[in-house]
Enzyme design. Structure first.
Site, PDB file in Angstrom:
ATOM      1  N   ASP A  20       0.812  -1.216   0.000  1.00 13.88           N
ATOM      2  CA  ASP A  20       0.000   0.000   0.000  1.00 13.88           C
ATOM      3  C   ASP A  20       0.845   1.266   0.000  1.00 13.88           C
ATOM      4  O   ASP A  20       0.628   2.157  -0.812  1.00 13.88           O
ATOM      5  CB  ASP A  20      -0.946   0.014   1.205  1.00 13.88           C
ATOM      6  N   ARG A 101       2.678   5.636  16.367  1.00 10.62           N
ATOM      7  CA  ARG A 101       2.204   6.590  15.384  1.00 10.62           C
ATOM      8  C   ARG A 101       2.544   8.045  15.706  1.00 10.62           C
ATOM      9  O   ARG A 101       2.994   8.771  14.817  1.00 10.62           O
ATOM     10  CB  ARG A 101       0.695   6.417  15.155  1.00 10.62           C
ATOM     11  N   ASP A 130      -5.105   4.096  12.624  1.00  8.88           N
ATOM     12  CA  ASP A 130      -3.821   4.732  12.343  1.00  8.88           C
ATOM     13  C   ASP A 130      -3.993   6.056  11.596  1.00  8.88           C
ATOM     14  O   ASP A 130      -3.287   7.022  11.851  1.00  8.88           O
ATOM     15  CB  ASP A 130      -2.908   3.773  11.569  1.00  8.88           C
ATOM     16  N   SER A 181      -3.016  -8.834   7.874  1.00  2.20           N
ATOM     17  CA  SER A 181      -2.445  -7.493   7.943  1.00  2.20           C
ATOM     18  C   SER A 181      -1.670  -7.418   9.250  1.00  2.20           C
ATOM     19  O   SER A 181      -2.230  -7.625  10.331  1.00  2.20           O
ATOM     20  CB  SER A 181      -3.566  -6.451   7.917  1.00  2.20           C
TER      21      SER A 181
END
Ligand code: ARG
Length: 405
Positions: A20, A101, A130, A181
């Protein structure tokens, strides 16, 4: 081509090496007319080889590709505060992904400023947490930067994303078959998707990588000791370790004995319930030990209030509010409490269990043997209990007497 808020010329993209974020590079250039993409990847102890990741971004068309080691600030500024806060989202998830993050986003803003970029970008979808964490940090630390989020808008399925990437020299993932994932860093692994989307389906053993199953964990248990100073873990079995090594060692020991797997349904910020598998052996072990030491060293009222505020802290970190006012205010309170959290906790690890078997604090223990003993004692006035209970029970007696009428 999408033209929103004017076109961005130079963009710093949060880059992981996955499909991605790789596809974001040609997409930003072709579809959105971005002139230069600077890929930014953080080494957070995920153990990936980083040079291939750096190269991959260049192959995908990035003008510049930066990989930075952020392990020390990750552990010192993010993981250790989470341990001091005993942070467990919904009582269970120790925020291993969520804590990374704000650090990545903060650093991206600094890089964007250094490179005179006019935008930052990430490859998160619109369903996850996220994106919330990145966007809130970008908007609060750098309100002037544009935020580009191609994966929220390109409406491509996974297969379409892969074939789009192949057109621009981005190889399909080696593990094209792997349906999961996965997010990985020194604090743990988060695994979603594939068969795990059925909340009633037991997780296949293949989803785990850093913890033993209970069946495969050694039959022989192991006793360990973790020492804390001002609420921070400083040594394991007497070995003083720097923060990152301490987390590595905690991961190794707990993981070996099968402690630190979580299978839960969690509530995402965007309102979706999702099934998550986590492996966070070290972090969970350190929080467990830390909670124990606090029970010995913090006064009852402080402990009660702190336990409530911990839930709030975990929630707001999960929800992307790391750089917000409540987080800062709570840290002030937590920091003061942690001055008293000094001592050692003993834990027995065996087959998925981490049993606390002892705790001591030479400086800060509030435990008084004289008070606690059931043996002979000269310090506690047993008769005084009667008066105390007379007053304590007064409202209940009153209420009960009226009810009986
Ligand atoms: N649900 C976890 C969280 O919100 C893990 C997210 C995993 N992220 C990912 N890109 N796979 O913190």
């Amino acid at each position: 081509m999408r033209v929103v808020m004017g076109r961005a010329k130079k963009v710093v993209l949060a880059y992981s090496g996955g499909v991605d974020t790789s596809v974001c590079i040609p997409y930003l250039k072709q579809q959105w007319g971005v002139e230069e993409v600077i890929a930014f990847a953080a080494d957070l102890g995920q153990g990936d080889e980083l040079e291939p990741i750096r190269q991959k971004a260049l192959t995908a068309g990035a003008k510049e590709s930066i990989v930075e080691n952020l392990i020390d600030p990750f552990v010192e500024e993010f993981a250790f505060p989470a341990i001091r806060a005993n942070a467990l989202y919904q009582g269970r998830y120790p925020l291993s992904t969520a804590l990374a993050r704000p650090l990545i986003a903060r650093r991206m803003v600094e890089v964007a400023n250094q490179k005179n970029a006019d935008a930052v970008a990430h490859g998160c979808t619109g369903k996850g947490n996220d994106q919330v964490r990145f966007d809130v940090v970008f908007a609060s630390l750098a309100p002037g930067l544009k935020v580009l989020t191609p994966a929220r808008e390109w409406a491509m399925s996974r297969e379409e994303t892969i074939s789009y990437g192949e057109r621009y020299g981005i190889p399909a993932p080696v593990s094209k078959k792997s349906p999961y994932s996965i997010d990985l860093n020194l604090l743990g692994r988060s695994v979603e998707a594939g068969v795990l989307e059925d909340p009633n389906m037991p997780p296949p053993e293949e989803v785990f990588a850093i913890t033993s199953s209970i069946d495969q964990a050694p039959d022989e248990g192991q006793e360990i000791e973790i020492a804390f100073q001002a609420g921070n873990p400083i040594s394991i079995n007497g070995d003083l370790l720097d923060p990152a090594d301490l987390v590595r060692q905690a991961n190794f020991l707990a993981g070996k004995h099968g402690f630190g797997r979580i299978d839960m349904i969690e509530d995402r910020v965007v309102g979706i319930k999702s099934r998550e598998i986590y492996e966070t052996p070290g972090l969970l072990l350190l929080i467990k030990a830390h909670q124990e030491l606090e029970s010995l060293t913090l006064a009852a009222d402080v402990l009660r209030v702190k336990r409530q505020l911990e839930m709030k802290w975990a929630e707001l970190v999960y929800q992307g509010l790391w750089f917000g006012p409540l987080k800062e205010a709570l840290d002030g309170f937590f920091d003061r409490t942690q001055e008293d959290v000094n001592g050692v906790v003993r834990i027995y690890l065996k087959k998925g269990n981490a049993m606390i078997t002892g705790r001591n604090s030479t400086q800060n223990s509030l435990y008084s043997s004289e008070m606690a003993t059931y043996g002979k004692d000269d310090h506690f006035n047993h008769l005084a209990a009667e008066g105390f209970i007379y007053i304590w029970g007064l409202p209940t007696r009153l209420w009960a007497s009226i009810k009986r009428k």
